[in-house]
Design a protein around this motif. Structure first.
Motif, PDB file in Angstrom:
ATOM      1  N   ARG A  18       0.848  -1.201   0.000  1.00  0.00           N
ATOM      2  CA  ARG A  18       0.000   0.000   0.000  1.00  0.00           C
ATOM      3  C   ARG A  18       0.876   1.242   0.000  1.00  0.00           C
ATOM      4  N   GLY A  19       0.555   2.155  -0.920  1.00  0.00           N
ATOM      5  CA  GLY A  19       1.281   3.415  -0.978  1.00  0.00           C
ATOM      6  C   GLY A  19       2.528   3.398  -1.829  1.00  0.00           C
ATOM      7  N   VAL A  20       2.762   2.322  -2.574  1.00  0.00           N
ATOM      8  CA  VAL A  20       3.966   2.260  -3.411  1.00  0.00           C
ATOM      9  C   VAL A  20       3.817   3.110  -4.671  1.00  0.00           C
ATOM     10  N   GLY A  21       2.573   3.355  -5.106  1.00  0.00           N
ATOM     11  CA  GLY A  21       2.354   4.196  -6.281  1.00  0.00           C
ATOM     12  C   GLY A  21       1.754   3.475  -7.472  1.00  0.00           C
ATOM     13  N   LYS A  22       1.110   2.334  -7.251  1.00  0.00           N
ATOM     14  CA  LYS A  22       0.541   1.561  -8.360  1.00  0.00           C
ATOM     15  C   LYS A  22      -0.477   2.386  -9.160  1.00  0.00           C
ATOM     16  N   SER A  23      -1.379   3.048  -8.469  1.00  0.00           N
ATOM     17  CA  SER A  23      -2.406   3.836  -9.164  1.00  0.00           C
ATOM     18  C   SER A  23      -1.780   4.969  -9.963  1.00  0.00           C
ATOM     19  N   LYS A  63      10.550   5.841   0.837  1.00  0.00           N
ATOM     20  CA  LYS A  63       9.610   6.370  -0.157  1.00  0.00           C
ATOM     21  C   LYS A  63       8.169   6.026   0.216  1.00  0.00           C
ATOM     22  N   ILE A  64       7.949   4.800   0.671  1.00  0.00           N
ATOM     23  CA  ILE A  64       6.608   4.382   1.080  1.00  0.00           C
ATOM     24  C   ILE A  64       6.167   5.223   2.275  1.00  0.00           C
ATOM     25  N   TYR A  65       7.051   5.385   3.229  1.00  0.00           N
ATOM     26  CA  TYR A  65       6.759   6.192   4.420  1.00  0.00           C
ATOM     27  C   TYR A  65       6.356   7.610   4.018  1.00  0.00           C
ATOM     28  N   ASP A  66       7.147   8.242   3.155  1.00  0.00           N
ATOM     29  CA  ASP A  66       6.845   9.620   2.715  1.00  0.00           C
ATOM     30  C   ASP A  66       5.460   9.699   2.073  1.00  0.00           C
ATOM     31  N   HIS A  67       5.142   8.726   1.230  1.00  0.00           N
ATOM     32  CA  HIS A  67       3.837   8.733   0.573  1.00  0.00           C
ATOM     33  C   HIS A  67       2.705   8.554   1.589  1.00  0.00           C
ATOM     34  N   ARG A  68       2.872   7.615   2.496  1.00  0.00           N
ATOM     35  CA  ARG A  68       1.821   7.341   3.480  1.00  0.00           C
ATOM     36  C   ARG A  68       1.597   8.528   4.420  1.00  0.00           C
ATOM     37  N   ILE A  69       2.645   9.233   4.754  1.00  0.00           N
ATOM     38  CA  ILE A  69       2.512  10.416   5.616  1.00  0.00           C
ATOM     39  C   ILE A  69       1.731  11.516   4.890  1.00  0.00           C
ATOM     40  N   ARG A  70       2.007  11.686   3.589  1.00  0.00           N
ATOM     41  CA  ARG A  70       1.328  12.740   2.808  1.00  0.00           C
ATOM     42  C   ARG A  70      -0.133  12.398   2.529  1.00  0.00           C
ATOM     43  N   ASP A  71      -0.446  11.122   2.338  1.00  0.00           N
ATOM     44  CA  ASP A  71      -1.811  10.712   1.981  1.00  0.00           C
ATOM     45  C   ASP A  71      -2.595  10.387   3.251  1.00  0.00           C
ATOM     46  N   VAL A  72      -3.273  11.398   3.771  1.00  0.00           N
ATOM     47  CA  VAL A  72      -4.028  11.214   5.008  1.00  0.00           C
ATOM     48  C   VAL A  72      -5.440  10.680   4.750  1.00  0.00           C
ATOM     49  N   LYS A 110      -6.248   7.779   3.741  1.00  0.00           N
ATOM     50  CA  LYS A 110      -6.341   6.352   4.052  1.00  0.00           C
ATOM     51  C   LYS A 110      -5.550   6.042   5.321  1.00  0.00           C
ATOM     52  N   LYS A 111      -6.076   5.113   6.098  1.00  0.00           N
ATOM     53  CA  LYS A 111      -5.369   4.686   7.302  1.00  0.00           C
ATOM     54  C   LYS A 111      -4.306   3.671   6.893  1.00  0.00           C
ATOM     55  N   ARG A 112      -3.047   4.045   7.057  1.00  0.00           N
ATOM     56  CA  ARG A 112      -1.947   3.167   6.675  1.00  0.00           C
ATOM     57  C   ARG A 112      -0.885   3.164   7.762  1.00  0.00           C
ATOM     58  N   VAL A 139       2.593   3.685   9.336  1.00  0.00           N
ATOM     59  CA  VAL A 139       3.691   4.617   9.053  1.00  0.00           C
ATOM     60  C   VAL A 139       4.937   4.300   9.886  1.00  0.00           C
ATOM     61  N   ASP A 140       5.001   3.102  10.413  1.00  0.00           N
ATOM     62  CA  ASP A 140       6.178   2.629  11.129  1.00  0.00           C
ATOM     63  C   ASP A 140       7.167   2.082  10.093  1.00  0.00           C
ATOM     64  N   LYS A 141       8.354   2.685  10.012  1.00  0.00           N
ATOM     65  CA  LYS A 141       9.318   2.308   8.976  1.00  0.00           C
ATOM     66  C   LYS A 141       9.757   0.848   9.077  1.00  0.00           C
ATOM     67  N   GLU A 142       9.852   0.310  10.272  1.00  0.00           N
ATOM     68  CA  GLU A 142      10.234  -1.099  10.419  1.00  0.00           C
ATOM     69  C   GLU A 142       9.163  -2.023   9.836  1.00  0.00           C
ATOM     70  N   ILE A 143       7.919  -1.695  10.114  1.00  0.00           N
ATOM     71  CA  ILE A 143       6.823  -2.509   9.570  1.00  0.00           C
ATOM     72  C   ILE A 143       6.767  -2.366   8.051  1.00  0.00           C
ATOM     73  N   ILE A 144       6.966  -1.152   7.559  1.00  0.00           N
ATOM     74  CA  ILE A 144       6.981  -0.937   6.100  1.00  0.00           C
ATOM     75  C   ILE A 144       8.072  -1.793   5.464  1.00  0.00           C
ATOM     76  N   ALA A 145       9.248  -1.824   6.066  1.00  0.00           N
ATOM     77  CA  ALA A 145      10.348  -2.650   5.532  1.00  0.00           C
ATOM     78  C   ALA A 145       9.952  -4.120   5.524  1.00  0.00           C
ATOM     79  N   LYS A 146       9.273  -4.580   6.571  1.00  0.00           N
ATOM     80  CA  LYS A 146       8.810  -5.968   6.624  1.00  0.00           C
ATOM     81  C   LYS A 146       7.759  -6.233   5.554  1.00  0.00           C
TER      82      LYS A 146
END
Length: 190
Positions: A20-25, A128-137, A139-141, A143-150
């Protein structure tokens, strides 16, 4: 054994995946008008159409209900492709971080293995995912970088295992300036 290894299907079926938030759309929207022989659909949008406002609570449904909805979605995708008579690209996921259990779930079903001819993984970096998720409020996503890496690591692992086990072709695109062009190349080369 599941797996769509038929190479002479009249139309291909691509699972365009990434966390989620990688930029597919965004990537799809950049090429949509330049590939009119491709039908693009969003798996999330179709689920929303099926469920209405209950879609907001999809993550909290019992696993059996979620699985039944995914099977129903797969049947709908088959109908959409049959009606369109085009190659189909589905903006979807192989895995999703479960907000209820805090575990990353594989959501790619046996029916998906039979349906898709190709997987296209849009990959990126946690920052990059973190930056996108922080900007896109909107959707509930997470924003923990460790979880994003996982999430990224798990999506990559599943994307690499499926072709090895089931013979479905896998393509990897790195998110960046050339992502849309690279997606278009994959979709237009037979």
């Amino acid at each position: 054994m599941p797996g769509n290894t038929i190479t002479d299907l009249p139309h291909r079926r691509f699972c365009f995946t990434g966390v989620r938030g990688v930029g597919k759309s965004t990537v799809i929207n950049r090429i949509r008008s330049s590939v009119p022989d491709i039908k693009f659909v969003s798996g999330s949008d179709l689920l929303y159409e099926m469920m209405g406002e209950d879609y907001k609570h999809f993550e909290y449904l019992p696993e059996a209900e979620k699985f039944a909805l995914r099977i129903k979605l797969n049947d709908l995708l088959q109908t959409i492709q049959k009606d369109a008579a085009k190659d189909l690209v589905v903006d979807s996921h192989l895995t999703v971080f479960n907000l209820k259990t805090h575990v990353i779930d594989t959501i790619f079903t046996d029916k998906d293995l039979e349906f898709y001819t190709d997987i296209i993984l849009l990959d990126s970096y946690p920052e990059k995912i973190y930056d996108h998720r922080i900007r896109d409020v909107s959707k509930k996503r997470i924003v923990d970088k460790e979880i994003i890496a996982k999430e990224l690591d798990f999506e990559r692992r599943i994307a690499s295992e499926i072709p090895e086990k089931y013979g479905i072709r896998c393509h990897v695109i790195q998110m960046g300036e050339d992502a849309a062009l690279n997606l278009k190349k994959i979709l237009t080369i037979r």
